[in-house]
Design a protein around this motif. Structure first.
Motif, mmCIF file in Angstrom:
data_model
loop_
_atom_site.group_PDB
_atom_site.id
_atom_site.type_symbol
_atom_site.label_atom_id
_atom_site.label_comp_id
_atom_site.label_asym_id
_atom_site.label_seq_id
_atom_site.Cartn_x
_atom_site.Cartn_y
_atom_site.Cartn_z
ATOM 1 N N PHE A 1 -15.220 11.959 13.768
ATOM 2 C CA PHE A 1 -15.438 10.976 12.723
ATOM 3 C C PHE A 1 -15.464 11.586 11.323
ATOM 4 C CE2 PHE A 1 -16.937 8.875 16.529
ATOM 5 C CZ PHE A 1 -16.350 7.633 16.386
ATOM 6 N N TRP A 2 -15.554 12.908 11.198
ATOM 7 C CA TRP A 2 -15.534 13.534 9.882
ATOM 8 C C TRP A 2 -14.230 13.268 9.123
ATOM 9 C CZ3 TRP A 2 -19.058 15.116 6.664
ATOM 10 C CH2 TRP A 2 -20.305 15.486 7.141
ATOM 11 N N PRO A 3 -13.053 13.525 9.718
ATOM 12 C CA PRO A 3 -11.818 13.220 8.978
ATOM 13 C C PRO A 3 -11.686 11.736 8.642
ATOM 14 C CG PRO A 3 -11.325 14.579 10.891
ATOM 15 C CD PRO A 3 -12.748 14.183 10.989
ATOM 16 N N LEU A 4 -12.106 10.876 9.568
ATOM 17 C CA LEU A 4 -12.045 9.437 9.297
ATOM 18 C C LEU A 4 -12.954 9.074 8.127
ATOM 19 C CD1 LEU A 4 -12.086 7.968 12.911
ATOM 20 C CD2 LEU A 4 -10.179 8.014 11.315
ATOM 21 N N ALA A 5 -14.155 9.625 8.108
ATOM 22 C CA ALA A 5 -15.084 9.324 7.021
ATOM 23 C C ALA A 5 -14.536 9.817 5.685
ATOM 24 C CB ALA A 5 -16.446 9.955 7.308
ATOM 25 N N ILE A 6 -13.919 10.978 5.670
ATOM 26 C CA ILE A 6 -13.353 11.509 4.426
ATOM 27 C C ILE A 6 -12.211 10.629 3.939
ATOM 28 C CG2 ILE A 6 -12.059 13.453 3.460
ATOM 29 C CD1 ILE A 6 -13.790 15.258 5.309
ATOM 30 N N ILE A 7 -11.317 10.253 4.853
ATOM 31 C CA ILE A 7 -10.181 9.393 4.475
ATOM 32 C C ILE A 7 -10.670 8.034 3.996
ATOM 33 C CG2 ILE A 7 -8.189 8.144 5.403
ATOM 34 C CD1 ILE A 7 -7.728 10.606 7.219
ATOM 35 N N PHE A 8 -11.611 7.427 4.725
ATOM 36 C CA PHE A 8 -12.112 6.111 4.331
ATOM 37 C C PHE A 8 -12.832 6.175 2.994
ATOM 38 C CE2 PHE A 8 -12.393 4.882 9.078
ATOM 39 C CZ PHE A 8 -11.062 4.534 9.074
ATOM 40 N N ALA A 9 -13.571 7.253 2.726
ATOM 41 C CA ALA A 9 -14.266 7.389 1.443
ATOM 42 C C ALA A 9 -13.269 7.529 0.293
ATOM 43 C CB ALA A 9 -15.207 8.587 1.483
ATOM 44 N N ILE A 10 -12.220 8.313 0.497
ATOM 45 C CA ILE A 10 -11.195 8.469 -0.542
ATOM 46 C C ILE A 10 -10.501 7.138 -0.823
ATOM 47 C CG2 ILE A 10 -8.956 9.542 -1.032
ATOM 48 C CD1 ILE A 10 -10.030 12.052 0.401
ATOM 49 N N VAL A 11 -10.196 6.402 0.233
ATOM 50 C CA VAL A 11 -9.539 5.101 0.054
ATOM 51 C C VAL A 11 -10.455 4.134 -0.692
ATOM 52 C CG1 VAL A 11 -8.708 3.071 1.304
ATOM 53 C CG2 VAL A 11 -7.966 5.337 1.990
ATOM 54 N N LEU A 12 -11.735 4.125 -0.348
ATOM 55 C CA LEU A 12 -12.651 3.229 -1.049
ATOM 56 C C LEU A 12 -12.808 3.608 -2.511
ATOM 57 C CD1 LEU A 12 -15.451 2.459 1.530
ATOM 58 C CD2 LEU A 12 -13.789 0.902 0.550
ATOM 59 N N LEU A 13 -12.846 4.901 -2.803
ATOM 60 C CA LEU A 13 -12.893 5.318 -4.214
ATOM 61 C C LEU A 13 -11.630 4.892 -4.958
ATOM 62 C CD1 LEU A 13 -14.491 8.868 -3.929
ATOM 63 C CD2 LEU A 13 -15.512 6.804 -4.907
ATOM 64 N N GLY A 14 -10.482 4.993 -4.284
ATOM 65 C CA GLY A 14 -9.234 4.535 -4.891
ATOM 66 C C GLY A 14 -9.224 3.040 -5.133
ATOM 67 N N VAL A 15 -9.759 2.272 -4.205
ATOM 68 C CA VAL A 15 -9.821 0.816 -4.368
ATOM 69 C C VAL A 15 -10.737 0.462 -5.536
ATOM 70 C CG1 VAL A 15 -10.683 -1.303 -3.284
ATOM 71 C CG2 VAL A 15 -9.229 0.240 -1.997
ATOM 72 N N ILE A 16 -11.871 1.145 -5.633
ATOM 73 C CA ILE A 16 -12.788 0.883 -6.740
ATOM 74 C C ILE A 16 -12.114 1.228 -8.071
ATOM 75 C CG2 ILE A 16 -14.949 1.648 -7.803
ATOM 76 C CD1 ILE A 16 -16.035 1.938 -4.905
ATOM 77 N N ALA A 17 -11.414 2.354 -8.120
ATOM 78 C CA ALA A 17 -10.706 2.738 -9.343
ATOM 79 C C ALA A 17 -9.601 1.733 -9.678
ATOM 80 C CB ALA A 17 -10.119 4.139 -9.197
ATOM 81 N N PHE A 18 -8.882 1.259 -8.661
ATOM 82 C CA PHE A 18 -7.814 0.280 -8.881
ATOM 83 C C PHE A 18 -8.380 -1.026 -9.432
ATOM 84 C CE2 PHE A 18 -5.424 -3.332 -7.077
ATOM 85 C CZ PHE A 18 -4.265 -3.195 -7.826
ATOM 86 N N ILE A 19 -9.472 -1.501 -8.869
ATOM 87 C CA ILE A 19 -10.070 -2.756 -9.333
ATOM 88 C C ILE A 19 -10.606 -2.592 -10.749
ATOM 89 C CG2 ILE A 19 -11.988 -4.361 -8.930
ATOM 90 C CD1 ILE A 19 -11.477 -3.952 -5.914
#
Length: 138
Positions: A109-127
């Motif tokens: 779950f570590w790689p999944l958590a890292i990928i999901f966190a990066i995607v969420l930061l990108g979504v927040i930046a995009f919004i």
């Protein structure tokens, strides 16, 4: 053999065989099944969302995106942003919960958590960028 429960027999049968007192179905089992189904759907939507961002990005890096016509490849990602962000948040929460359990396979779950966190930061930046652009061009 017919199904046997502690409610149909006397109490001494349940004390001798503890498996008879366990319920195999009911509201708890249905709730756990629905939660697992919801998490499976959440992981699926999150992975599709990540791929809808990643695959056009790789294409643009290799071939170079020139002009707005080639940026149409990102349209599925833009369309999935509300659902993808919510599903990614639920998936990140579940991955963090699995990491905290410290089981032998929690490293998955570590790689999944890292990928999901990066995607969420990108979504927040995009919004935030979208809000800035719409507010500053009035």
């Amino acid at each position: 053999m017919a199904l046997h429960s502690c409610f149909q027999s006397n109490e001494s049968d349940c004390n001798m065989n503890p498996d008879l007192s366990k319920k195999t179905s009911g509201p708890t089992a249905v709730g756990a099944t629905l939660r697992r189904l919801g998490l499976a759907i959440s992981y699926f939507v999150s992975i599709v969302y990540v791929l809808s961002i990643l695959l056009p990005s790789v294409y643009c890096l290799r071939h170079g995106c020139r002009g707005p016509a080639e940026l149409d490849a990102f349209m599925p990602a833009f369309g999935l942003t509300p659902f993808g962000a919510i599903a990614t948040a639920f998936s990140l929460r579940n991955a963090i919960q699995h990491i905290r359990k410290r089981q032998s396979w929690s490293w998955v779950f570590w790689p999944l958590a890292i990928i999901f966190a990066i995607v969420l930061l990108g979504v927040i930046a995009f919004i935030a960028w979208l809000i800035y652009e719409t507010a500053s061009h009035r």
